[in-house]
Design an enzyme around this catalytic site. Sequence first.
Site, mmCIF file in Angstrom:
data_model
loop_
_atom_site.group_PDB
_atom_site.id
_atom_site.type_symbol
_atom_site.label_atom_id
_atom_site.label_comp_id
_atom_site.label_asym_id
_atom_site.label_seq_id
_atom_site.Cartn_x
_atom_site.Cartn_y
_atom_site.Cartn_z
ATOM 1 N N LYS A 77 -16.538 -14.143 2.967
ATOM 2 C CA LYS A 77 -15.802 -13.715 1.759
ATOM 3 C C LYS A 77 -15.580 -14.947 0.890
ATOM 4 C CE LYS A 77 -11.526 -11.195 0.618
ATOM 5 N NZ LYS A 77 -10.305 -10.592 1.198
ATOM 6 N N SER A 152 -9.606 -5.885 -0.112
ATOM 7 C CA SER A 152 -10.307 -6.746 -1.025
ATOM 8 C C SER A 152 -11.592 -7.328 -0.434
ATOM 9 C CB SER A 152 -9.398 -7.875 -1.491
ATOM 10 O OG SER A 152 -8.946 -8.614 -0.402
ATOM 11 N N SER A 176 -6.775 -5.734 3.826
ATOM 12 C CA SER A 176 -8.021 -6.098 3.137
ATOM 13 C C SER A 176 -9.242 -6.275 4.010
ATOM 14 C CB SER A 176 -7.817 -7.386 2.342
ATOM 15 O OG SER A 176 -6.897 -7.148 1.307
#
Lengths: 481, 87, 468
Positions: A77, A152, A176
């Site tokens: 990420k 996210s 997330s």
Amino acid sequence: MNLKISALEFIEEVKTGNITVEEFTAKTIERINQIDDKLHAFLSVNDNALDQARNIDKKIKSGEKVGDCFGMPISIKDNMCIKDTKTTCASKMLENFVAPYDATVISKLKKQDAIFIGKVNMDEFAMGLTTEFSAFGPSKNPWNIEHVPGGSSGGSAVSVSSYECIASLGSDTGGSVRNPASFCSTVGYKPTYGLISRYGLISYANSIEQIGPLTRTVKDTAFMLNLIAGVDPNDNTTVNNNNEDYLKNIDSGIEGKKIGIITETIGDGIDPEVMTATKEAISKLEGLGAICEEVSLEMVKYSVAAYYTITATEAGSNLARYDNLRYGYEMPVEGYEFNSYISKARKNFGPEVTRRMIIGGFVPSAGHAGKYFLKAMKVKSKLTKEINEAFKKFDLLIAPTVPILPFKIGEKIDDPVSLFLVDINTVTANLTGKPAISIPFKIVNGLPIGIQLMANSMNDKMLLQAAHALEKTVTLPEIPI
Amino acid sequence: MVTVEEIEHVSKLMKIDVDDHSEYLEKVQTMISYFDILDSAGVESEEISMPEIPIEQLRNDEYIPFDEKLIEKMNHYKGTYVRAPKM
Amino acid sequence: MTKIGLEIHCQLTNLESKLFCSCKANYREFEPNENICPVCAGMPGSLPRLNQEAVKKATMIAMALNCSTPEKIAFFRKNYFYPDLPKNFQITQLNIYGDTSVGGSGTISVGDKKIRITRIQLEEDPGRLIYEGSSSKNQITLVDYNRAGTPLVEIVTEPDFETPKEVRDFLNILSDLLKNLGVADPSLEGAMRADANVSTRGGNKVEIKNIGSFHDLEKAAHFEITRQESLHDRDIPIAQETRHWDDRRKITVSSRSKEEDMDYRYFLEGDIPWVKINPEIRTELKSEMPESISSKKERYVTKYNIPEQVADVLSSDKYYSDMFEKSHTESNAKEVANIITTELMGLEDTREKREASKLTATHLRDLADSIQTGKVSRNSSKNALHEILKTGKSVSQIISDLDLGNVSDESELLKIIDKIISDESEAVEQAKSNPQTINYLVGKVMQATKGKADPTSTLNLLKKQIGI
């Protein structure tokens, strides 16, 4: 070559010589080139991946010691620092930021010969649930590209579920990792707070967030945890796990375990398909010898409000350093005075981040802290007390990861409170620091449903055993991409 | 209820230029109104808790220079300063 | 009635590393931005790592100031934007959830007055700003983060001071105390800074910031009191405000930055858990603390019979009290103390001179012994001391080299005395009628012996020879 294998299967194939790391890496890059235009999981792909793969093959051939990952392609990420690599947090504010150091999890995986195949998409600065707030465009759910992949850590979940890589590292502040894992049908794990070092993770809400792996199987998650968990002198909030081996005895099963069904997660607002799936999961667990019973956590009602108040406050502070003076994007200081420069520079934050900063300035401010921020902290304390009480009676707690099916892109983007409430089953684990996992359970109308299990602090091993037991009872259709 | 003036005041505090405050007003108002639910949580008497660490586990006082010239990786001016706008 | 309160910031310059990272605590020898790392430069993803020794030293300071020390301490964020603040927040301490800063309320004596300490907190220093450019149009602000993250102890007092002189006395006592504890060197540039708040005749409190040195603090307090008194005299109310000290014009000026509007949004620092300082550690710290100045002074006076004035000066100075401890014996303590305070301190009045000096504890001991046994006169010992500092040669060597040995041999002395008496018949007659004037003759003998005659023996022998 089959890309649809787990991490442990990959390692076995490489060890036995059935595949080379170079072949697999080339195939992976081919896959990314094939489908990522449609899915947009990746923000950047590693140009040196093939060279790194060849080096690992050389090491294997010459009998040199190779790290445990054996060249496994992992996506990261884009809020974790990889040295000399762009790390943008999917924000225009950090468009040109090149990290000068490695995050601890990155150094650990580097030592184990992992290959970081690329940085993946996210909601800007991790603030969001759908990856629609990325400054570089949303990611799409590979099960149905008109639907959101969750967030996210959307890019992480998309890249793993669509076989663009074997595993990913995401970050989980309010769900997330678990939420996109559930929406994309992968395993998503949030460890006990402090189990994995946050050094090098760009902070959003530092008192509750954790890095977590997204993988195809629970065993893969246990494997990753073995490599990245543990106390880190660079992070004062890490805890000692005594070098626990999370893979060992993962087949222990859950005979006799008491599982609490959180009442507040199976009431109003839950989609009927999700309700059905949850009931099925409970039956399966009872079939494995667990004892399931309802338990109420009253504070869950207030957990979302508390969560957004606390995270906005922390984000407002954690993002204050982005004044564009030392790093960021191109904007010369000539002609500006200090306040006008940084106020203009910070316009490069997207609208959702801007909203959260405004809230984050408001709720802890002198006139309002008592009503909002302090109350939220007290809800956090009371929720922790409640869940600790529950864990005196129960070994595990169960809930659907998300109360609703993955929704369409654009559907909730203008309705903030409705969007907040997507988190209602996941924020509890963050606010209380407890470990939680989402495992893929069912596909309904082509859309994934995940089931979440929680355990008490430091019981990550037992949690993985339970998740593995449930996972074994599940068979899922192939992803249509 | 949050007013436009309050949002202006907060955005100055947070150093973000907001072109049209009323655009944000509606969404921010909605979000903050949702937080009013906290008033009915009945938590006034709760204590705030935090994790603890014993002093013995803190870092030893040793000088270990960073292994690189960090300033070269930041925006720099005249070789070794960071330039800020005039005060 | 004048009330002055102080907020003193003291860098823990004797630590090796900064408060939250392993860069050097003493930044003074580095080129700009040479002493930084991702933590103290506020890079994305960096986290603070608390320095154990800093917590211990701060706790010791709290103990030395008789402050309460809690079992658990916590850190908070003070949020505001400024270019010298790498994270745009400062990690500091507060007491909003009970007593969580490293020191609670305490007291310190200044003369016969007791000054109350409100609290002691541990926090990080910001970086430094340098301004280039001649006019406000082409002004460039440059930032150097070398100092960012340096450990600071903030000492806050109640407004118990009534005069600028009390403030100065307190600052000297505090300086000595901190040096004595071995936690800081207050003489290093920028190591100690202070803000003050001043109110007069029950009026509003005015804060004064940006005071560069302790010297300026006394001046600033004095100016501010005068400014307020003159306003009172004209029946003009004192505004509650923040003013800054303008060092060039030597006045306080109202700050245009509205500090009152500042909302710091204080909340707990989530990256640092609460630190438990259990009772065993605190006991250990207390026993490790160097002896306090007042305790040393008492010991000097009662055990060694050192006069109070001398004991005062000696005990307040760590460098010389350490030297005293190393050089004295039971019998010569008073003499050693005397040499240090009346001669040595004056000769070694700068750090450079002290570092260049070749004097050792042995020298001091031998010199004191030589004076006490009459081998050398006190006068000559001054010359000897000069030589010792310069050459480091032994005391006996120097006495023979410079021929400083006392002429105390009676027969030799008598010879010289008889010669003077015959040379100075007028003075001898004067002395017979006015015994006070014998000092002239004593002086003549000292001249003739180049100061090596023992004054007491000389006087007695003269009197005998003259017959008075």
